[in-house]
Scaffold this motif. Structure first.
Motif, PDB file in Angstrom:
ATOM      1  N   HIS A 288       0.786  -1.058   0.093  1.00 20.98           N
ATOM      2  CA  HIS A 288       0.154   0.032   0.013  1.00 20.98           C
ATOM      3  C   HIS A 288       0.761   1.167  -0.072  1.00 20.98           C
ATOM      4  O   HIS A 288       0.488   2.525   0.243  1.00 20.98           O
ATOM      5  CB  HIS A 288      -0.925  -0.023   1.102  1.00 20.98           C
ATOM      6  CG  HIS A 288      -1.950  -0.876   1.189  1.00 20.98           C
ATOM      7  ND1 HIS A 288      -2.103  -2.332   1.323  1.00 20.98           N
ATOM      8  CD2 HIS A 288      -3.171  -0.940   0.421  1.00 20.98           C
ATOM      9  CE1 HIS A 288      -2.976  -3.170   1.158  1.00 20.98           C
ATOM     10  NE2 HIS A 288      -3.720  -2.193   0.728  1.00 20.98           N
ATOM     11  N   SER A 358       5.351  10.275   4.066  1.00 20.90           N
ATOM     12  CA  SER A 358       4.717  10.319   5.283  1.00 20.90           C
ATOM     13  C   SER A 358       3.275   9.917   5.364  1.00 20.90           C
ATOM     14  O   SER A 358       2.579  10.486   6.320  1.00 20.90           O
ATOM     15  CB  SER A 358       5.143  11.501   5.917  1.00 20.90           C
ATOM     16  OG  SER A 358       4.475  12.809   5.636  1.00 20.90           O
ATOM     17  N   CYS A 362       1.299   2.709   5.317  1.00 19.62           N
ATOM     18  CA  CYS A 362       1.827   1.411   5.649  1.00 19.62           C
ATOM     19  C   CYS A 362       1.484   1.111   7.248  1.00 19.62           C
ATOM     20  O   CYS A 362       1.260  -0.137   7.532  1.00 19.62           O
ATOM     21  CB  CYS A 362       3.490   1.622   5.600  1.00 19.62           C
ATOM     22  SG  CYS A 362       4.222   3.251   6.379  1.00 19.62           S
TER      23      CYS A 362
HETATM   24  S1  SF4 Z   1       4.542   6.665   5.201  1.00 21.81           S
HETATM   25 FE1  SF4 Z   1       4.805   4.507   4.821  1.00 21.81          FE
HETATM   26  S2  SF4 Z   1       3.295   4.361   2.915  1.00 21.81           S
HETATM   27 FE2  SF4 Z   1       3.378   6.343   3.033  1.00 21.81          FE
HETATM   28  S3  SF4 Z   1       5.171   6.737   1.688  1.00 21.81           S
HETATM   29 FE3  SF4 Z   1       6.148   6.594   3.567  1.00 21.81          FE
HETATM   30  S4  SF4 Z   1       6.719   4.364   3.673  1.00 21.81           S
HETATM   31 FE4  SF4 Z   1       5.695   4.379   1.964  1.00 21.81          FE
END
Ligand code: SF4
Ligand code: SF4
Length: 683
Positions: A288, A358, A362
């Motif tokens: 995701h 961010s 995930c």
């Molecule tokens: S927060 Fe998690 S899902 Fe979003 S870009 Fe960063 S690592 Fe990937």
């Protein structure tokens, strides 16, 4: 049995001690507050495994195995007892007693369920070969051990019931309290005494030996989560998910020349390392992740696994403090040691860190509550503040924030120009207002975002909301600086803004920007700011409900709504924007396949708005725009100035001039009625 127990339980204790020692090298950040909330979360997410429900077959199979292990733990203890006394049933669980019969039935049911669950995972690993999983032989061996334990148990029961029946001079029969064991006994009833004895011993020793071997494999494999998942969920963050922990006493740390951020592996906190131990390598996070899905180097699963592997590879050196490390990784004697090398470049490619938006997709997906944004930002903090290494474009944003208090370098004196012609007071002129309208940088200066700002202000004026703005006194909240790793700059802005807001005794803040919303609500508390913060979509939905805004004019548009990560996953505001849309006559709302907490990021968060995408196969905003276009809507709506910019660019890249990009406030204003939309001043 005594030798087996002492030897293998002792070996496990030795391994567990090594892992404990490794986990406790860094700072202790384990929190023991809010015990009731923690217990509730542990029940929901560790025992009831709520996050697995979306993967129904894997979820059901995993539940079978997990609950089976809980139930069969007692069975293993009973069998250990039988290693010393063949008739032992741990005092209370003898066949024929109500406790013994109920447990025998439960045990038999779960033996079958565990077999079924394990077979599902054998299918996923061997037949379907799910790409998100790490398809190592280790996983298949573990499943083989689980299946062998269960089959060993059934064989033992079948043979043992026959032996007991022959000793009593009776015949075996089907027994409702032991359906599986007694069926096995019926199947085996034609065997001779020698064969029965052999199978009873083989089944017994296979079960007890494999339990103990399995226990010893756990600390060295991804199956360590069998032990660490429950504590990891219990110890998960209970404060708002959108709050990043500040670097305490940042100026003192600079003076003392201590590392800012995370440079070395032994600087990860206890909870961070527990996260590493707990990763099951299921790959749901990477599945995701917008960065992974657009071909960037970042895969959250591999980020965790790479750090964990490095930790395990240098287990001895780290635990024995070889070369005299001081835990802060700064000892000169240790600086050349392999286990003390810089993680960035050494283990993690900087592109991995800079690809993260961010978005928390995930973290939302991870069944065992592993976090990423905090670790990635901590490593960015080191890169930015210690090595001075970051994408060039961020240099411009940092400098502009320092000099002009906004990332584009516009003059602070122009900050309130968007309000020209509207009768909106500055708070310095009217201090007894109910709300402060925190405008934010993009909504103050970006031509497209200013239309939303103006629409929101007009709606509030029409509804009689009592508000004022800070005007030139407003500074960037510091969200982009903080997510980019420039904690020093963020803290400077946070302190300055809190001083301004507290100086005016501000208690309620309205904002259109989810990034400002998150920072003001969840992060400014650490710097002395305590306010109620309301996103404009929540306010507008309330004003419509209260009848203070009446959307009467039909707006004949087919629209789809894009969830901002900082509004949705960060702050669980999913319904208010949709409520406003549903209240507008004529609007036809369709949801994209990836929506609400599974909505894909637009690609702007985590300071990506101020830099180019890292190299990959596609741009995040283009992929998200495609997903939204697949709904067939002729307008994409959002409630965030950053999302608006990224999706407008996405539509532009695809030359889709037939599709509009509108904020919720603009659509509501169209229905409520205004003539002001063309009257936007530009810088
Ligand atoms: S927060 Fe998690 S899902 Fe979003 S870009 Fe960063 S690592 Fe990937
Ligand atoms: S971090 Fe969580 S979601 Fe990602 S692979 Fe590990 S257990 Fe699975």
């Amino acid at each position: 049995m005594a030798a087996l127990l002492v030897g293998l339980v002792g070996l496990f204790a030795w391994s567990a001690n090594r892992r404990w020692h490794l986990m406790t090298l860094g700072p202790n950040d384990l929190k023991w507050d809010k015990i009731a909330d923690r217990l509730r979360a542990t029940y929901r997410f560790a025992f009831a495994q709520e996050r697995m429900r979306r993967y129904w077959l894997a979820g059901v199979a995993h539940n079978f195995i997990f609950l089976g292990f809980v139930v069969l733990l007692l069975r293993s203890l009973i069998l250990f007892g039988r290693g010393f006394d063949a008739d032992s049933s741990l005092f209370f669980f003898h066949s024929g007693t109500w406790l013994g019969d109920i447990y025998a039935l439960l045990k038999d049911i779960f033996v079958v369920l565990v077999i079924l669950g394990a077979l599902v995972f054998v299918y996923y690993r061997v037949v379907a070969k799910l790409p998100r999983m790490t398809l190592k032989i280790e996983g298949v061996i573990i499943l083989g051990i689980i299946l062998s334990m269960m089959i060993g148990d059934i064989v033992y029961d079948g043979a043992w019931l026959n032996i007991k029946a022959r000793e009593a001079g009776t015949a075996v029969a089907f027994h409702g309290w032991e359906p599986v064991g007694s069926t096995a006994a019926l199947v085996m009833q034609g065997m001779g005494d020698g064969a029965l004895k052999f199978f009873a011993h083989a089944g017994f020793w296979i079960h007890v030996a494999l339990v103990l071997i399995f226990l010893n494999i756990l600390p060295y494999s991804k199956h360590f989560h069998i032990i660490t998942a429950v504590p990891n969920v219990f110890l998960a963050k209970q404060e708002p998910v959108g709050r990043l922990a500040p670097i305490d006493d940042i100026e003192g740390r600079v003076e003392r020349e201590e590392t800012l951020g995370i440079k070395k592996i032994d600087q990860f906190s206890w909870k961070n390392v527990l996260d590493f131990y707990t990763c099951t390598e299921c790959g749901r996070c990477s599945d995701h992740c917008p960065a992974t899905n657009t071909g960037k180097k970042l895969s959250p699963k591999h980020f965790t696994v790479d750090l964990r592997n490095f930790l395990y590879q240098h287990d001895d050196a780290l635990r024995t403090n070889k070369n005299g490390t001081n835990g802060d990784g700064e000892n000169a004697d240790a600086s050349e040691a392999e286990h003390q090398k810089d993680l960035v470049d050494g283990v993690i490619d900087p592109e991995v860190l800079w690809a993260c938006t961010s978005c928390r997709a995930c973290e939302q997906e991870c069944p065992v509550f592993i976090t990423y944004v905090d670790k990635i930002v901590d490593m960015r903090r080191y890169l930015v503040q210690e090595r001075g290494e970051f994408p060039n474009e961020l240099q411009t944003a940092f400098r502009s924030i320092e000099t002009s208090m906004n990332p584009w370098g516009f003059s602070p004196d122009e900050r309130a120009n968007w309000a020209d012609g509207l009768d909106i007071p500055l708070i310095s002129e009217k201090q007894d207002v109910e709300y402060l309208f925190w405008v934010g940088c993009a909504p103050s200066y970006d031509d497209r975002a200013k239309k939303t700002t103006r629409a929101t202000a007009e709606l509030m004026l029409q509804a009689g909301v009592d508000f004022a703005i800070l005007g030139p006194e407003e500074c960037c909240t510091g969200d982009p600086a903080r997510r980019a790793g420039n904690e020093f700059l963020f803290q400077m802005l946070a302190e300055q803004n809190c001083e301004t807001l507290n100086g005016y005794s501000v208690k309620k803040i309205i904002t259109t920007c989810p990034h400002c919303f998150n920072t003001l609500l969840n992060e400014y508390g650490d710097f002395g700011g305590k306010f109620e913060v309301i996103h404009h979509t929540d306010l507008l939905a309330q004003l419509v409900r209260d009848g203070k805004l009446k959307p009467t004019k039909s707006v004949d548009k087919s629209v789809t709504y894009h969830d901002s990560c900082y509004l949705g996953r960060y702050n669980e505001i999913y319904d208010a924007p949709r409520d406003v849309l549903r209240a507008i006559p004529g609007i036809k709302l369709s949801e994209p396949a990836e929506t609400r907490d599974r909505g894909m990021c637009c690609g702007a968060g985590g300071a990506q708005m101020f830099k180019e995408d890292e190299p990959g196969d596609a741009r995040v905003n283009d992929v998200r725009t495609d997903q939204l276009l697949q709904t067939g809507a002729n307008a994409i709506t959002s409630a965030c100035p950053f999302c608006m910019r990224m999706l407008t660019d996405g539509l532009g890249n695809k030359e889709r001039t037939d599709v509009e990009q509108l904020d919720i406030a603009e659509l509501l204003l169209e229905s409520v009625g205004s003539n002001d939309q063309d009257n936007i001043p530009t810088n």
